[in-house]
Scaffold this active site. Structure first.
Site, short mmCIF file in Angstrom:
data_model
loop_
_atom_site.label_atom_id
_atom_site.label_comp_id
_atom_site.label_asym_id
_atom_site.label_seq_id
_atom_site.Cartn_x
_atom_site.Cartn_y
_atom_site.Cartn_z
N HIS A 99 33.51 29.79 31.76
CA HIS A 99 33.83 29.39 33.13
C HIS A 99 34.50 30.55 33.88
O HIS A 99 34.11 30.89 35.00
CB HIS A 99 34.75 28.17 33.13
CG HIS A 99 35.33 27.85 34.47
ND1 HIS A 99 34.57 27.37 35.51
CD2 HIS A 99 36.60 27.98 34.96
CE1 HIS A 99 35.34 27.20 36.58
NE2 HIS A 99 36.58 27.57 36.27
N ASP A 129 20.18 50.85 57.21
CA ASP A 129 20.21 50.18 55.91
C ASP A 129 21.41 50.73 55.17
O ASP A 129 22.23 51.45 55.74
CB ASP A 129 18.92 50.45 55.12
CG ASP A 129 18.66 49.39 54.04
OD1 ASP A 129 17.66 48.67 54.14
OD2 ASP A 129 19.47 49.28 53.10
N TRP A 168 38.86 34.46 29.41
CA TRP A 168 38.18 35.48 30.23
C TRP A 168 38.85 36.85 30.10
O TRP A 168 38.24 37.86 30.40
CB TRP A 168 38.09 35.05 31.69
CG TRP A 168 39.29 35.35 32.54
CD1 TRP A 168 40.44 34.64 32.61
CD2 TRP A 168 39.43 36.44 33.48
NE1 TRP A 168 41.31 35.21 33.51
CE2 TRP A 168 40.72 36.31 34.06
CE3 TRP A 168 38.61 37.49 33.90
CZ2 TRP A 168 41.19 37.20 35.02
CZ3 TRP A 168 39.10 38.38 34.85
CH2 TRP A 168 40.38 38.23 35.40
N SER A 197 26.97 47.55 37.70
CA SER A 197 26.40 47.04 38.96
C SER A 197 27.40 47.16 40.10
O SER A 197 27.08 47.65 41.19
CB SER A 197 26.00 45.57 38.76
OG SER A 197 25.90 44.90 39.99
N SER A 198 28.65 46.74 39.84
CA SER A 198 29.66 46.77 40.89
C SER A 198 30.05 48.19 41.28
O SER A 198 30.30 48.48 42.46
CB SER A 198 30.91 46.01 40.44
OG SER A 198 30.65 44.63 40.40
N HIS A 281 44.45 42.85 37.91
CA HIS A 281 45.15 42.50 39.14
C HIS A 281 44.41 42.96 40.39
O HIS A 281 44.19 42.15 41.30
CB HIS A 281 46.61 42.96 39.18
CG HIS A 281 47.30 42.25 40.30
ND1 HIS A 281 47.73 40.95 40.19
CD2 HIS A 281 47.49 42.60 41.58
CE1 HIS A 281 48.18 40.54 41.36
NE2 HIS A 281 48.05 41.52 42.22
N GLU A 283 41.39 43.22 40.62
CA GLU A 283 40.21 42.34 40.65
C GLU A 283 40.43 41.10 41.52
O GLU A 283 39.52 40.68 42.25
CB GLU A 283 39.85 41.92 39.22
CG GLU A 283 38.81 40.84 39.10
CD GLU A 283 37.46 41.25 39.64
OE1 GLU A 283 36.70 40.37 40.06
OE2 GLU A 283 37.15 42.46 39.65
N TYR A 285 42.24 40.90 44.11
CA TYR A 285 42.15 41.34 45.51
C TYR A 285 40.71 41.69 45.87
O TYR A 285 40.28 41.49 47.02
CB TYR A 285 43.11 42.51 45.77
CG TYR A 285 44.53 42.05 45.64
CD1 TYR A 285 45.09 41.19 46.59
CD2 TYR A 285 45.32 42.41 44.55
CE1 TYR A 285 46.37 40.71 46.46
CE2 TYR A 285 46.60 41.93 44.40
CZ TYR A 285 47.12 41.08 45.36
OH TYR A 285 48.39 40.59 45.21
N SER A 296 38.76 36.79 59.45
CA SER A 296 39.15 37.50 60.67
C SER A 296 38.05 37.42 61.72
O SER A 296 38.32 37.17 62.90
CB SER A 296 39.48 38.96 60.37
OG SER A 296 40.58 39.05 59.48
N HIS A 330 53.03 42.21 35.93
CA HIS A 330 53.60 40.87 36.17
C HIS A 330 52.78 39.80 35.43
O HIS A 330 53.22 38.65 35.35
CB HIS A 330 53.72 40.55 37.66
CG HIS A 330 52.43 40.42 38.41
ND1 HIS A 330 52.32 40.77 39.73
CD2 HIS A 330 51.20 40.01 38.03
CE1 HIS A 330 51.08 40.55 40.13
NE2 HIS A 330 50.38 40.08 39.12
N HIS A 331 51.61 40.18 34.89
CA HIS A 331 50.87 39.27 34.02
C HIS A 331 51.42 39.30 32.59
O HIS A 331 50.91 38.59 31.72
CB HIS A 331 49.38 39.65 33.99
CG HIS A 331 48.71 39.50 35.32
ND1 HIS A 331 48.06 38.36 35.71
CD2 HIS A 331 48.58 40.37 36.35
CE1 HIS A 331 47.56 38.53 36.93
NE2 HIS A 331 47.86 39.73 37.33
N THR A 356 50.38 40.63 53.27
CA THR A 356 49.68 39.34 53.27
C THR A 356 50.21 38.45 54.39
O THR A 356 49.45 37.79 55.10
CB THR A 356 49.85 38.64 51.91
OG1 THR A 356 49.54 39.56 50.87
CG2 THR A 356 48.94 37.44 51.80
N LYS A 359 48.85 39.36 57.71
CA LYS A 359 47.51 38.82 57.95
C LYS A 359 47.57 37.34 58.36
O LYS A 359 46.96 36.93 59.35
CB LYS A 359 46.62 38.99 56.72
CG LYS A 359 46.42 40.45 56.34
CD LYS A 359 45.25 40.65 55.42
CE LYS A 359 43.93 40.50 56.12
NZ LYS A 359 43.71 41.51 57.17
N ARG A 478 48.37 26.07 29.15
CA ARG A 478 46.96 26.31 29.47
C ARG A 478 46.11 26.33 28.20
O ARG A 478 46.61 26.55 27.11
CB ARG A 478 46.79 27.71 30.08
CG ARG A 478 47.36 27.91 31.42
CD ARG A 478 47.42 29.39 31.75
NE ARG A 478 46.09 29.98 31.91
CZ ARG A 478 45.88 31.22 32.33
NH1 ARG A 478 46.90 32.00 32.60
NH2 ARG A 478 44.67 31.68 32.48
#
Length: 554
Positions: A99, A129, A168, A197-198, A281, A283, A285, A296, A330-331, A356, A359, A478
């Site tokens: 998942h 293009d 994950w 790919s990314s 982390h 990721e 964002y 926006s 922080h993780h 943040t 925004k 969890r």
């Protein structure tokens, strides 16, 4: 017809040398969809892929909610096809892992960056293009074997049972000595391909945005969606190679006798966590920033005024991108770091709340005093702002090292990141889908079904994820398929919430199919004069060829 559109439509029929193109010429089906170098067709492929992956990933979370609806082990032995309790529990870990990986790498990222990024970045900067159209093609097609490998890994041995049951995050030592069999190796190769790919996509977007803007389109005039994709592309380029390094070390630990993450050979399992979260982390964002860009655009369009504090909005995204790279640990507050390090990561994490907040308040200021129209994209955008704010507030709570000692690996964390992603990024995706659907398909969707989809989905996801905050505060961990009776009530409510959300998704798919087959033809600009960004000044649906740009200034 305005002067701009007259220019544009005249230009569409001619290339730079004035040669006339047959606008009706269409390549054969296979050539068009399998060998495409057209940014719109590739964007469409990405969106279709993301929808398929999202259905699979969402179905897996449905299985998990069914198991968690009541205390006790209900369905796991049946799904695992065994009476062996360990194998049944391994099945749970496989569901968790699949998942998470599917939703992150094969749903949100392909839809946000591959889908909307490909479709609209070239149009918004007036480029014919993407910079490297054939590289764009392989960026998409790498995802197919990547996804196939991940799904296939669930059918081969992974230690206790079939499939990669690592979570994950693929933490060592569970992913090294703790899982025999080729399953985790397949998952690692899948991530390598998705990452490649990314990275190719990121290079393509950076080059396109820096080199292919129309005359007069300076960086400080680009639409905020383009800014968001540019920042995201840099994050991908800097973060993904670190993940690639980490999972390559996992691969050699598993198969070639290295001990990068094995203390008995002088390695350190916590090193894996540092490498993973240095990617992990940024990721999050990567997944949310394009959503910021989409929201926006929409808030400005449906408030009938330019976005408040444009430059502040652009540089807030840059700041989020920069600071996002220096908060990864922080993780890891519970890995035994010293108190000074904890204080640094707490403070640095809280700093992200500043850009943040800029925004959030700028979106509200854009709506303030605007001539608001609450069409479907706008209600999704307002829903996004609400959900993301809730997720952000719980993030500030978890940023505190001391509090996190208690909260870590409880459902409070699950609630927090699902408010940011399942309710932030996904709301952003629906924003973009409804906003740009007329442009992409040439048809209008049903406004009634769109609004209904929003309200059913909004109620469903809040029922699903809000009770998890209370479960976490009460200490429910969890990644467990069972729990004491004390947690039964909130888990039951969450499972009901999943069913409501699934009903909302049924409404969405009904709307999509109805619109494609029976929707009325979309006007050139379905949102009226307030939508003045480049994509609405050009014909809709777009012609097949690649001359949908404003004419060059001579």
């Amino acid at each position: 017809m305005t002067d701009t559109t007259a220019h544009a439509s005249h230009f569409q029929a001619h290339d730079d040398h004035g040669h006339h193109h047959d606008a009706d010429h269409k390549p054969a089906f296979f050539a068009r969809w399998f060998m495409s170098t057209n940014h719109k067709d590739i964007g469409t492929l990405y969106l279709i892929f993301a929808i398929v992956a999202g259905i699979i990933g969402g179905a897996i979370s449905g299985l998990m909610r069914a198991e968690l609806a009541a205390p006790g082990i209900q369905y796991l032995p049946t799904w695992a096809g065994t009476d062996n309790f360990d194998t049944a529990l391994h099945m749970w870990n496989v569901l968790i892992t699949a998942h998470g990986l599917i939703m992150v790498f094969f749903m949100v990222m392909p839809a946000m960056i591959g889908g909307f990024g490909n479709w609209f970045v070239p149009i918004m900067i007036g480029a014919p293009d993407m910079a490297f159209p054939r590289m764009n093609n392989i960026s998409f097609w790498l995802l197919i074997p990547a996804f196939t490998l991940l799904l296939g890994s669930t059918f081969v041995s992974g230690g206790t049972g079939l499939g990669a049951g690592t979570g994950w995050t693929v933490y060592a030592p569970l992913s090294t000595s703790g899982s025999a069999g080729p399953s985790v190796d397949m998952a690692i190769l899948s991530l390598h391909l998705a990452g490649a790919s990314s990275i190719l996509g990121a290079i393509n977007f950076i080059t396109t945005i820096f080199n292919m803007r129309a005359p007069g389109m300076t960086l400080h005039k680009m639409p905020l969606f383009v800014w968001s994709v540019l920042v995201t592309a840099f994050l991908l380029l800097l973060a993904l190679p670190v993940l690639a390094a980490a999972i390559t070390m996992l691969l050699t630990d598993r198969n070639f006798g290295t001990t990068f993450f094995d203390a008995s050979g002088g390695g350190d399992p916590v090193l894996y966590q540092h490498l993973f979260w240095f990617f992990g982390h940024p990721e999050v964002y990567i997944m949310i920033l394009p959503g910021f860009g989409i929201v926006s655009q929409i808030v400005a369009t449906f408030s009938r005024k330019p976005v408040f504090g444009y430059l502040g909005m652009a540089y807030a995204m840059v700041a989020i991108g920069v600071v996002g790279f220096i908060v990864w640990a922080h993780h890891m507050f519970t890995t035994g770091m010293d108190v000074n390090t904890k204080m640094y990561f707490t403070a640095a994490t809280m700093v992200i709340a500043v850009p943040t907040g800029i925004k959030i308040f700028s979106w509200i200021a854009t709506m303030w005093g605007g001539s608001l129209s609450f069409k479907t994209p706008m209600v999704w955008a307002i829903g996004f702002i609400f959900m993301f704010t809730v997720g952000g507030v719980t993030g500030v709570v978890l940023a505190n090292g001391g509090i996190d000692n208690y909260m870590h690996d409880t459902y409070y964390v699950v609630a927090h990141f699902h408010y940011v992603l399942s309710l932030g990024a996904v709301f952003g995706l629906f924003c973009g889908f409804y906003y740009w659907f007329p442009k992409m398909s040439g048809r209008m969707y049903s406004e009634v079904l769109g609004q209904l989809h929003f309200w059913v989905f909004f109620i469903g996801v809040n029922l699903l994820f809000f009770p998890m905050h209370f479960l976490g505060l009460d200490g429910m961990p969890r990644r467990y398929p069972d729990y004491p009776d004390a947690f039964a009530q909130y888990n039951y409510i969450a499972t009901v919430g999943y069913m409501v959300m699934a009903a909302g998704m049924a409404i969405f798919f009904l709307n999509v199919f109805w619109s494609l087959f029976a929707g009325k033809k979309a006007p050139d600009n379905p949102w009226g004069e307030g939508a003045t960004t480049l994509e609405w000044t050009l014909s809709s649906p777009p012609p097949y060829h690649q001359f949908e740009t404003l004419p060059r200034v001579h």
